[in-house]
Design an enzyme around this catalytic site. Structure first.
Site, short mmCIF file in Angstrom:
data_model
loop_
_atom_site.label_atom_id
_atom_site.label_comp_id
_atom_site.label_asym_id
_atom_site.label_seq_id
_atom_site.Cartn_x
_atom_site.Cartn_y
_atom_site.Cartn_z
N ALA A 168 7.40 -22.30 75.45
CA ALA A 168 7.32 -22.84 74.10
C ALA A 168 8.52 -23.69 73.72
O ALA A 168 8.82 -23.86 72.54
CB ALA A 168 7.16 -21.69 73.10
N HIS A 223 12.90 -19.36 83.13
CA HIS A 223 12.23 -20.63 82.83
C HIS A 223 12.48 -21.60 83.98
O HIS A 223 12.92 -22.73 83.78
CB HIS A 223 12.72 -21.21 81.50
N HIS A 244 13.38 -12.43 80.86
CA HIS A 244 12.01 -11.89 80.76
C HIS A 244 11.20 -12.02 82.07
O HIS A 244 10.37 -12.89 82.22
CB HIS A 244 11.25 -12.45 79.57
N ASN A 247 7.64 -13.71 83.18
CA ASN A 247 7.27 -14.80 82.28
C ASN A 247 8.10 -16.05 82.56
O ASN A 247 9.32 -15.98 82.72
CB ASN A 247 7.45 -14.38 80.82
N ALA A 248 7.41 -17.21 82.61
CA ALA A 248 8.06 -18.51 82.78
C ALA A 248 8.84 -18.60 84.09
O ALA A 248 9.97 -19.10 84.12
CB ALA A 248 8.96 -18.84 81.59
N GLY A 277 2.86 -5.33 76.34
CA GLY A 277 1.52 -5.25 76.88
C GLY A 277 0.76 -6.56 76.82
O GLY A 277 -0.38 -6.65 77.31
N ASP A 301 12.15 -10.86 72.55
CA ASP A 301 11.80 -12.28 72.42
C ASP A 301 11.14 -12.53 71.07
O ASP A 301 10.30 -13.42 70.91
CB ASP A 301 10.88 -12.74 73.57
N GLY A 337 7.04 -16.67 72.19
CA GLY A 337 7.79 -15.50 71.77
C GLY A 337 6.86 -14.36 71.40
O GLY A 337 5.67 -14.36 71.75
#
Length: 417
Positions: A168, A223, A244, A247-248, A277, A301, A337
């Protein structure tokens, strides 16, 4: 009479900018932290620090007398509820319709929501923006860091991210971490930048990892499109975090393992995990928790919609729509997020993932503190964070043992709720 949001923010801000409360004792509690669970416990606090802990009324009476007697010491009966360390969130962007990028008012408002729900300390995450805007936002966080104990400093999520893994973040603001850009950000933060998420495969990426690490910042791999080898070199160059996990970034593949195994096998690395989740499904969460025991840090996040109804919000300059508590960009549907809080992350870990109470609390307290050396005496927090133990900061939560809902909060000995 119910307080308005503005009154709550003003009250919490005053508590954070004031001094520690007079000595107090919490009794009749079940102490729960990374070291285990102790029924029938009491905790004694003076000058914002836990000065003693024990079990049994005889020892408690001796302690109260030592602090000046019952006329001077407030004794709080926990009624058999849990007493845990305050939660430490090292990756969150806002709450209550405000972002940490929104200046002093945004910081105060978003921190009030998280603090009331048990996050006693927070590293404030700033989204990718034009470099001059990021510099100004760093200066706002610097001021807050020096004014109140609950703000630990800043986390830059960008602008040195991979375009292909931007999530994002505004693609028009992504760039390479050239030495000049790195120095501009370090100068603006002036010693209060704790973490920066970057893609180490970008041009100048490894050089930036080394420079940030040398400046006392913890670089985080995230990222990114880094393969296993690049990620491993980044950790060897000084990166100490993975942003995280799952993710990314490149996913796991048996012939192209990507960055996740590089973080999991390196004992120096703390790994962030968004336990809602949605960002990561429960089966993958349970698997991820096994990758690196005692090195998983729950993060939220959380963005501006946290604590708010579904609807339209902003993440930086980008439009976000929140449906059923899940935030996505209007432009392309990318996850933007979360609306998670650590209170919920700990509850999910115990009730849905089968995690032990002590381990779940560790992932929201001691492990994130350890990522920055805050689990030891340090110049930022003074007393260490992350345990209910003598010498540690009086960041304390009284929580319901059944629901794990937060009932009372102290940060550095200041009562918030």
């Amino acid at each position: 009479m119910t307080e308005t949001r503005e009154q709550v923010v003003a009250r919490v801000t005053a508590a954070m900018e004031g001094g520690a409360d007079d000595p107090f004792v919490i009794r009749n509690a079940v102490k729960a932290d990374a070291r285990g669970v102790l029924p029938g416990a009491w905790v004694s606090v003076a000058d914002g620090v836990i000065d003693a802990m024990g079990a049994g009324d005889a020892d408690l009476e001796t302690r109260v007398a030592h602090l000046g007697g019952p006329d001077r010491v407030t004794v709080i009966d926990a009624g058999g509820m849990l007493v845990t360390p305050g939660y430490v969130d090292i990756h969150a962007h806002g709450a209550w319709e405000r972002s940490f990028d929104d200046g002093p008012d945004g910081i105060a408002t978003a921190r009030a929501w998280h603090l009331l729900h048990g996050t006693t300390r927070q590293v404030l995450s700033l989204i990718t923006n034009p470099l001059d805007v990021m510099e100004e936002n760093l200066r706002h966080v610097k001021a807050a860091t020096h004014a109140r104990p609950d703000v630990l400093g800043s986390h830059l999520e960008g602008p040195f991210l991979a375009l292909s893994r931007k999530g994002a973040h505004d693609p028009n603001c992504l760039c390479d971490p050239t030495p000049e850009r790195v120095e501009r950000l370090l100068k603006a933060a002036d010693g209060t930048l704790r973490q920066i998420t970057l893609a180490p495969e970008r041009e100048h990426g490894m050089e930036a990892v080394r420079r940030f690490a040398a400046a006392g910042v913890v670089p985080a791999v995230g990222h990114c499109d880094a393969d296993y080898g690049v990620a491993k070199r980044a950790f060897d160059a000084g990166a100490g975090l993975m942003t995280h996990m799952f993710n990314a970034m490149n996913g796991l593949h048996h012939r192209d393992p990507g960055p996740i195994p590089a973080a999991a096998e390196d004992p120096r690395v703390v790994i962030e995990l968004i336990n809602d989740g949605f960002h990561v499904a429960n089966p993958a969460l349970r698997l991820g928790l096994k990758f690196a025991p005692h090195r998983i840090a729950f993060v939220t996040d959380a963005m501006a919609a946290t604590g708010c109804p579904d609807g339209a919000y902003k993440l930086g300059a980008l439009d976000v729509n929140v449906v059923d508590g899940h935030a996505r960009l209007v432009s392309n549907g990318a996850i933007a997020g979360s609306t998670l809080i650590l209170e919920v992350a700990v509850r999910r870990a115990v009730h849905e993932l089968g995690m032990g109470l002590a381990d779940a609390i560790e992932a929201a307290t001691l492990t994130p503190a350890r990522a920055f050396g805050f689990d030891r005496p340090n110049p930022v927090t003074g007393a260490p964070l992350g345990l209910v133990a003598p010498g540690y900061a009086a960041d304390l939560l009284v929580t319901d043992p059944g629901t794990l809902g937060v009932r009372h909060v102290w940060c550095a000995g200041r009562r918030v709720s």
